[in-house]
Motif scaffolding. Sequence first.
Motif, PDB file in Angstrom:
ATOM      1  N   ASN A  74       0.827  -1.214   0.000  1.00 18.48           N
ATOM      2  CA  ASN A  74       0.000   0.000   0.000  1.00 18.48           C
ATOM      3  C   ASN A  74       0.859   1.260   0.000  1.00 18.48           C
ATOM      4  O   ASN A  74       0.549   2.242  -0.689  1.00 18.48           O
ATOM      5  CB  ASN A  74      -0.937   0.024   1.209  1.00 18.48           C
ATOM      6  CG  ASN A  74      -2.070  -0.957   1.080  1.00 18.48           C
ATOM      7  OD1 ASN A  74      -2.408  -1.402  -0.020  1.00 18.48           O
ATOM      8  ND2 ASN A  74      -2.666  -1.313   2.196  1.00 18.48           N
TER       9      ASN A  74
ATOM     10  N   LYS B  85       2.508   1.999  -3.556  1.00 14.70           N
ATOM     11  CA  LYS B  85       1.659   2.160  -4.733  1.00 14.70           C
ATOM     12  C   LYS B  85       1.968   3.479  -5.413  1.00 14.70           C
ATOM     13  O   LYS B  85       2.234   4.491  -4.768  1.00 14.70           O
ATOM     14  CB  LYS B  85       0.184   2.118  -4.353  1.00 14.70           C
ATOM     15  CG  LYS B  85      -0.330   0.731  -4.091  1.00 14.70           C
ATOM     16  CD  LYS B  85      -1.812   0.733  -3.803  1.00 14.70           C
ATOM     17  CE  LYS B  85      -2.274  -0.698  -3.573  1.00 14.70           C
ATOM     18  NZ  LYS B  85      -3.669  -0.761  -3.184  1.00 14.70           N
ATOM     19  N   LYS B  86       1.896   3.470  -6.721  1.00 18.74           N
ATOM     20  CA  LYS B  86       2.193   4.673  -7.499  1.00 18.74           C
ATOM     21  C   LYS B  86       0.948   5.517  -7.754  1.00 18.74           C
ATOM     22  O   LYS B  86       1.019   6.543  -8.407  1.00 18.74           O
ATOM     23  CB  LYS B  86       2.839   4.286  -8.843  1.00 18.74           C
ATOM     24  CG  LYS B  86       4.136   3.519  -8.684  1.00 18.74           C
ATOM     25  CD  LYS B  86       5.177   4.344  -7.965  1.00 18.74           C
ATOM     26  CE  LYS B  86       6.462   3.577  -7.824  1.00 18.74           C
ATOM     27  NZ  LYS B  86       7.297   4.052  -6.768  1.00 18.74           N
ATOM     28  N   SER B  87      -0.206   5.102  -7.253  1.00 14.21           N
ATOM     29  CA  SER B  87      -1.428   5.881  -7.431  1.00 14.21           C
ATOM     30  C   SER B  87      -1.711   6.672  -6.151  1.00 14.21           C
ATOM     31  O   SER B  87      -1.158   6.381  -5.098  1.00 14.21           O
ATOM     32  CB  SER B  87      -2.604   4.956  -7.745  1.00 14.21           C
ATOM     33  OG  SER B  87      -2.802   4.054  -6.679  1.00 14.21           O
ATOM     34  N   GLY B  88      -2.557   7.671  -6.259  1.00 18.95           N
ATOM     35  CA  GLY B  88      -2.901   8.477  -5.104  1.00 18.95           C
ATOM     36  C   GLY B  88      -2.055   9.737  -5.033  1.00 18.95           C
ATOM     37  O   GLY B  88      -1.130   9.933  -5.825  1.00 18.95           O
ATOM     38  N   PRO B  89      -2.346  10.587  -4.061  1.00 16.21           N
ATOM     39  CA  PRO B  89      -1.687  11.894  -3.992  1.00 16.21           C
ATOM     40  C   PRO B  89      -0.262  11.868  -3.449  1.00 16.21           C
ATOM     41  O   PRO B  89       0.482  12.830  -3.633  1.00 16.21           O
ATOM     42  CB  PRO B  89      -2.594  12.689  -3.055  1.00 16.21           C
ATOM     43  CG  PRO B  89      -3.208  11.648  -2.173  1.00 16.21           C
ATOM     44  CD  PRO B  89      -3.390  10.443  -3.053  1.00 16.21           C
TER      45      PRO B  89
ATOM     46  N   ARG C 102       3.620   9.897  -2.800  1.00 15.60           N
ATOM     47  CA  ARG C 102       4.598   8.900  -3.223  1.00 15.60           C
ATOM     48  C   ARG C 102       5.572   8.719  -2.066  1.00 15.60           C
ATOM     49  O   ARG C 102       6.239   9.677  -1.657  1.00 15.60           O
ATOM     50  CB  ARG C 102       5.374   9.371  -4.458  1.00 15.60           C
ATOM     51  CG  ARG C 102       4.529   9.679  -5.667  1.00 15.60           C
ATOM     52  CD  ARG C 102       4.003   8.389  -6.316  1.00 15.60           C
ATOM     53  NE  ARG C 102       3.241   8.656  -7.512  1.00 15.60           N
ATOM     54  CZ  ARG C 102       1.939   8.900  -7.535  1.00 15.60           C
ATOM     55  NH1 ARG C 102       1.267   8.946  -6.424  1.00 15.60           N
ATOM     56  NH2 ARG C 102       1.295   9.100  -8.660  1.00 15.60           N
TER      57      ARG C 102
END
Length: 145
Positions: A45, A48-52, A54
Amino acid sequence: PGASVFDLGFGSGVMTAMLLGAAPKAGIQVTGVDLEDKVSVATENMLKKSGPFRFQREEFEFLGGDAFHYLQRWKDEGKTFDVVYSGCSFDPDTQQLALFLGRLKPTGAAVFNLGNPGKQGMYFVADGGKKCELLMRVNFMMAES
């Protein structure tokens, strides 16, 4: 800058992500301990490279096993944290809370849950223990050791 954070019961990694996401990018390091089966899920989790946000692998470390084993080892080593957070509730009839708060730097702050099922509270502690406030009543999973 350079703050160290302990996250007891990191679960899916959401609190670790919140702690890192809210902090300035200046060497914050979060160490979390939870059951072994949570490590891979939380790590995935966090990376992950998605979401606001890094997150980098060096910003956090997830350890599997008995948190109180680690707390005792860190006590023996003299390791302390600027912030300690617990996502589970401590049993007031044990030494769990003392081990947990014993890893807090005198200038640090803690948020933890204390009590037995149905009679638990979330507390904030700072200023070397001189400040202790009940934040809210909660019903969390109990810490076990």
